[in-house]
Design an enzyme around this catalytic site. Structure first.
Site, PDB file in Angstrom:
ATOM      1  N   ASP A 201     -10.749 -81.366  45.018  1.00 50.07           N
ATOM      2  CA  ASP A 201     -11.204 -80.050  44.578  1.00 50.07           C
ATOM      3  C   ASP A 201     -10.590 -79.742  43.206  1.00 50.07           C
ATOM      4  O   ASP A 201      -9.376 -79.565  43.084  1.00 50.07           O
ATOM      5  CB  ASP A 201     -10.789 -78.978  45.589  1.00 50.07           C
ATOM      6  N   ASP A 204      -8.655 -76.349  42.879  1.00 49.86           N
ATOM      7  CA  ASP A 204      -7.365 -76.401  43.577  1.00 49.86           C
ATOM      8  C   ASP A 204      -6.363 -77.247  42.816  1.00 49.86           C
ATOM      9  O   ASP A 204      -5.195 -76.894  42.700  1.00 49.86           O
ATOM     10  CB  ASP A 204      -7.539 -76.965  45.002  1.00 49.86           C
TER      11      ASP A 204
HETATM   12  N1  URA Z   1     -16.229 -79.427  43.615  1.00 53.57           N
HETATM   13  C1  URA Z   1     -15.021 -80.025  43.473  1.00 53.57           C
HETATM   14  O1  URA Z   1     -14.051 -79.401  43.018  1.00 53.57           O
HETATM   15  N2  URA Z   1     -14.897 -81.319  43.831  1.00 53.57           N
HETATM   16  C2  URA Z   1     -15.921 -82.046  44.311  1.00 53.57           C
HETATM   17  O2  URA Z   1     -15.754 -83.237  44.595  1.00 53.57           O
HETATM   18  C3  URA Z   1     -17.178 -81.402  44.459  1.00 53.57           C
HETATM   19  C4  URA Z   1     -17.305 -80.098  44.090  1.00 53.57           C
END
Ligand code: URA
Length: 210
Positions: A201, A204
């Protein structure tokens, strides 16, 4: 895939991207690397910006010097991860106007939900560069571009760090006029809509949440 997708596979970009992908890369380094890659992507994505000349005087001569011409630029950050690409873009193009599109991804439907939209005026007169690190399902990116077009934008480029084939196909189907620039076209999406191999992510990892 298509002439509208540019993968910037410069060695510096690929090296920095590998560092970003690694589990355990701290948020501060992740943000720093994202900024550096963003500027390298922006370098390519702005390659065709029109120039005009202005007469200037150097200490030695008068010349017709090339200067950016034509349409004004608008940078649009697709929240929240797009913000990691915004300041590096502004460092390169400090006079650009800035807009924000707030979309979050419903984790069950994977569909985008809008919560914020604020963009510069006269969007139709501007070159718009939308930024979002991850082009995954393409749902949020397509929805963001829909909103920008509804607001008048006609000339849009999309910069992302990673793209999945599914997201690229979705964008190209919905918005074939939007040129996509990315550092990597990864293999696929997993069942949760994450890019594989990806980096997890992006929001994050850059902001240290979760
Ligand atoms: N958003 C993200 O932050 N990571 C992904 O792999 C897909 C969407």
């Amino acid at each position: 895939m298509s002439h509208n997708l540019t993968v910037i596979d410069h060695p510096l970009v690929q090296h920095k991207l590998s560092l970003m992908r690694k589990t355990g890369t701290p948020s501060a380094q992740f943000r720093q690397l994202l900024g550096e890659i963003t500027q390298l992507l922006a370098y390519e994505a702005t390659r065709d910006l029109p120039l005009s000349t202005q007469q200037i005087t150097t200490p030695l001569a008068e010349i017709d010097a090339p200067m950016l011409a034509g349409k004004k630029l608008a940078l649009v950050s697709i929240l929240r991860a797009g913000n990691g690409m915004l300041d590096p873009m502004l460092s390169l193009i400090p006079s650009a106007r800035v807009g924000f599109v707030g979309l979050y991804r419903d984790e069950e439907t994977l569909k985008p939900v809008q919560y914020y939209f604020k963009v510069p005026d006269r969007l139709g007169e501007r070159e718009v560069i939308a930024v979002d690190p991850m082009l995954a399902t393409g749902n949020s990116s397509v929805a963001a571009i829909d909103l920008l077009k509804e607001a008048g934008a006609t000339n849009i480029r999309f910069l992302c760090l990673l793209a999945a084939p599914e997201g690229v196909a979705r964008m190209q189907e919905a918005h074939p006029d939007v040129a996509i620039f990315t550092a990597s076209l990864d293999s696929r999406l997993n069942e949760q809509g994450y890019i594989v191999p990806g980096l997890g992510d992006a929001g994050d990892r850059m902001f240290g949440t979760k």
